[in-house]
Structures are given as C-alpha cells and as structure tokens.
Design an enzyme around this catalytic site. Structure first.
Site, PDB file in Angstrom:
ATOM      1  N   SER A  17      33.557 -25.123  28.063  1.00  0.00           N
ATOM      2  CA  SER A  17      33.719 -23.794  28.634  1.00  0.00           C
ATOM      3  C   SER A  17      34.216 -22.807  27.570  1.00  0.00           C
ATOM      4  O   SER A  17      33.584 -22.653  26.536  1.00  0.00           O
ATOM      5  CB  SER A  17      34.655 -23.864  29.844  1.00  0.00           C
ATOM      6  OG  SER A  17      34.574 -22.690  30.616  1.00  0.00           O
TER       7      SER A  17
ATOM      8  N   ASP B 192      24.565 -25.619  36.181  1.00  0.00           N
ATOM      9  CA  ASP B 192      25.694 -24.706  35.950  1.00  0.00           C
ATOM     10  C   ASP B 192      25.188 -23.269  35.903  1.00  0.00           C
ATOM     11  O   ASP B 192      24.359 -22.935  35.062  1.00  0.00           O
ATOM     12  CB  ASP B 192      26.374 -25.083  34.626  1.00  0.00           C
ATOM     13  CG  ASP B 192      27.484 -24.116  34.237  1.00  0.00           C
ATOM     14  OD1 ASP B 192      27.951 -23.354  35.104  1.00  0.00           O
ATOM     15  OD2 ASP B 192      27.887 -24.150  33.064  1.00  0.00           O
TER      16      ASP B 192
ATOM     17  N   HIS C 296      29.336 -27.377  35.775  1.00  0.00           N
ATOM     18  CA  HIS C 296      30.310 -26.874  34.807  1.00  0.00           C
ATOM     19  C   HIS C 296      31.661 -27.496  35.134  1.00  0.00           C
ATOM     20  O   HIS C 296      32.289 -27.129  36.117  1.00  0.00           O
ATOM     21  CB  HIS C 296      30.404 -25.349  34.938  1.00  0.00           C
ATOM     22  CG  HIS C 296      31.237 -24.687  33.891  1.00  0.00           C
ATOM     23  ND1 HIS C 296      30.702 -24.230  32.715  1.00  0.00           N
ATOM     24  CD2 HIS C 296      32.546 -24.391  33.835  1.00  0.00           C
ATOM     25  CE1 HIS C 296      31.652 -23.678  31.987  1.00  0.00           C
ATOM     26  NE2 HIS C 296      32.791 -23.761  32.659  1.00  0.00           N
TER      27      HIS C 296
END
Length: 445
Positions: free
Chosen positions: A156, A366, A422
């Site tokens: 991330s 994601d 994610h």
C-alpha cells in the site's frame, strides 16, 4: 517440532536493545522511538533472506502485517474466548522462507512514539531517514544477519517510502557507511506510487471489471479528457458523468470488489471526490457493541487486534513503556504527517541503474490501488521485456499473471494475484507464499 521465535523489542534511537551502545546519527533527534517485531526464518535463519517489512497507511501498525498478512500468527476467530483473542500458527507465513523485521513506522504508528511533540512531525522523507537509521542500528546490534541477503518490502502506502529507503541504503554503501548492507532488492504489494495516477486509474479499472458500462466509460473519458480527480468545476458534462460513475461504484467494496462493503468504514463519497479511502474511526464504537451486524465483513476481523494490543497485560509482556500510548490503533489516521513525495516513480527509475531485483505484485480485485495503474507506471520505466504476459501457477491452477523486465543487472518481476484484493496476502496467502518463495530463490514464478 518447530518453535516460533517471536521477539517484540523496542528500538531506542540511541541505544539498541542489547549490549551494544550505538551513537545516534548526526542530524537526528533522540526522541523518536521505533517499535518492531522480529521473527526468525523457520527454515534456515542463517542463510535465508532478511526482510524489513513496512505496512502502509501511512500509520498502519506492523502488527497488522504480522497477523493479517505475512506473519507467523493469525487470530483464531472460531475458538477465541475470554478476555483476549487467541492465536493459531499461519501455515502460509513468509517466515517459512525469510527472517522478517516488522517495523512500526513512521513514528506514531502502532507502539512507536516520540518523547517530544516535535518528534511526531514527520514526512515521507523524514520517515525514510528514521527507518534507514533504524536498520543500520539493528544490523550493528545483530551482526549475524549482515551476510544474509537483505530485502526491503511493504504494501500500500509503503510504495512511496520503500524505493527511497532502498536508494538510501545504496548511497550509504557507496560512501562506506558501516555496517555495509547486503542489499539484493525490494518488493511491493498493491503499492501506492503516484497518488493521483493510482486513484485516476479506478475508473478505467471499474470499466474493465464491468462496474460501469462502455457507454458511461466512453462518455466520462471523453468529457473529462481522462482526468477524473482534478476536474474543471465549469465542466458540467464531466461532473455529470462522474456523478453517474459514483452511483455505480459507491456501494462497491474497494479493497476487494467481490466482498461486502462495511458501512462502518466507508462514508458515502461526494460525487466529485469519490476517491475517499477506508477509515476505522468507528471501530472503537463497534467494540463497545454487544453484537456485530449479521453480515460478516472481513474488516470485523481487525477488532481482535484492538482488543489484544490494547490489553495492559499484553503491553506489559511487550515491555511497552507506561504512558507512551493512550490508545493503540491499527491504523493511526491522526499522524502529523506530510506527504512530501508525490510520486516514487523517479526513485524506481534511479534504482533500475543498480544491481537489484524487484518484485511488484497486485491483487487483481483491488480497486483502491488498481493493477492497471501499477502496470502503467511500470511501463513508464521503459525497461526491456524479457518475458511477456503469461500465467503462473500454484497447485496446477492459475494463480495470476506475470511479466519480467530487465535492464543490465536490474530485473523487475510484475505479478497479478488472481482473486486477491488490497493487500494480496490477506486474501490469497497460499499463492503469495509460493510467489515470494520462488522469487527469493531466483526461480520463475
């Protein structure tokens, strides 16, 4: 029988937690105190890679990566009872193939803290400097790992800071800083790279996965000129199209488009600012409720971390200093943090000039950081393609797709993880362990 060695330690900016006294680096204050968890490899800690792992946010605790993604422990949701959640061993922990340092960075994350309020004022650049300083001190205090292949990784928002840290390590080696680090490469999952471009890619991604129709997409693309974030307020046609797009996707779970959306974490987005991320400000209120809603959401699993890490007996066992943390939160959204690196693409370009290996992977479900945006910046590096788009397999089944790029001694493997969100290891742990095991060993995925 295998014994899990989990060593949570507090790293002082001036004194490492053992016998060695290490002088602080010039220019750095002594008030930043970084906390970490270290787990030795289950296979061969003397030869397996050493991985420094950073969770995203910025401000999400390393404990999140440890118990929800790649660490040796997972919460036992089915059998937890009493005051504290219980743990089970994670059969797909990356510690099966690597030694891992899980670092609470930047300061203010997890159990990391500052002795002064000024120390909490940090940024992308300052945080990477703290992390680099931490790693140097850690290796001085743990010299037996100096010979292990070193990798820096994260997911991330770590996509911004990891390339900078890698560059700092390279510079330190070049000028002769001690200890010299045996840097071999870096890896990033579902990485933020250029926040504007990452978010802008959500509309093309939503079209690819049939969340918006061809007609809506073509109209939006035409009227907004491909720019969906910083739009002209006078452009009524673009604004109208974005309103339609928002209505189509506002009730979709962005971390994984096939999972239910939890109302606790994602307020209704504004039509022109539909790029709001997830928040956990309401999680403490949820903890106080006697019953959870009937629909099960993955994010409810995060409650266990709040209960466990906030318990005083746990904090005493971890040697958390009294008064340094009023409340433990999985992701600290109140950091005094300046995002002073709008894009890490140029850092990636600089790294292509060095003898390094890189692994970039994306969960293909994601929509927070869509793989289409990641693929776009990788292409912008203009690296020669060694192996074009093709599937990779786990247990005879397609686990995703991969491409391999190379430029002299630099190589980059890009992989999608089929069905993952994610971040990818949270959704597809078996596939991600197979992926990283093969990559560390230098084998094809």
């Amino acid at each position: 029988m295998w014994l899990c060695v989990l060593i949570p330690l507090l790293v002082l900016s001036k004194i490492a937690v053992s016998k060695s006294v290490i002088s602080s680096l010039p220019g750095f204050p002594d008030d930043v105190q970084l906390f970490y968890y270290f787990t030795e490899s289950e296979r061969n800690p003397y030869d397996d890679p050493l991985l420094l792992w950073l969770t995203g946010g910025p401000g999400c605790s390393a404990f999140s990566g440890l118990v929800y993604e790649i660490g040796p422990l997972s919460f036992d949701y089915a059998n937890s009872g009493g005051d504290l959640p219980s743990f089970v061993l994670n059969p797909y922990s990356w510690t099966k193939v690597a030694n891992i340092i899980f670092l609470d960075a930047p300061v203010g994350t997890g159990f990391s803290y500052s002795r002064s309020w000024q120390g909490y004022n940090t940024s992308d650049i300052l945080s990477t400097a703290h992390t680099y300083s931490f790693l140097r001190k850690w290796l001085v205090d743990h010299p037996k790992f100096l010979k292990n292949p070193l990798y820096v990784g994260g997911d991330s928002y770590s996509g911004i800071v990891v390339p900078i840290i890698v560059q700092e390590i390279l510079k330190g080696n070049e000028v002769g800083y001690e200890p010299r680090m045996n840097l071999k490469g870096y890896l990033l999952g579902n990485p933020v790279t250029n926040s504007h471009d990452d978010i802008n890619s959500r509309i093309p991604y939503a079209h690819r996965v049939s969340l918006i129709s061809d007609e809506i997409y073509e109209s939006t693309k035409r009227n907004c000129y491909g720019e969906y974030i910083n739009i002209d307020p006078k452009n009524a046609l673009c604004a109208n199209d974005l309103q339609v797009v928002s209505e189509c996707i506002e009730n979709i779970c962005r971390p994984h488009i096939l999972e239910p959306k939890c109302p606790f974490f994602s307020p209704k987005p504004n039509a022109l600012k539909w790029d709001q991320g997830l928040h956990e400000e309401n999680l403490i209120e949820l903890l106080l409720q006697s019953q959870l809603p009937s629909k099960r959401c993955r994010s409810y699993n995060y409650i266990s971390s709040y209960i466990w890490a906030s318990d005083r007996t746990v904090q005493n066992a971890l040697h958390i200093r009294e008064g340094t943390k009023n409340v433990w939160v999985r992701c600290n959204r109140s950091l005094s943090y300046t995002k002073d690196v709008p894009s890490s693409v140029n850092y990636h370009k600089n790294l292509t000039k060095h003898d390094l290996r890189a692994l970039i992977y994306s969960g293909d479900h994601d929509m927070l950081i869509p793989h289409v945006g990641t693929e776009a910046w990788i292409k912008s590096l203009n690296l020669p393609i060694v192996s074009d788009w093709q599937p990779w397999f786990v247990d005879g089944q397609v686990a995703g797709f991969k491409m391999i790029y190379s430029n002299n001694k630099y190589s980059l493997t890009y992989a999608t993880v089929k069905g993952a969100g994610h971040t990818a290891p949270e959704y597809k742990p078996e596939e991600c362990l197979a992926m990283v095991d093969r990559w560390f060993a230098g084998f094809p995925l």
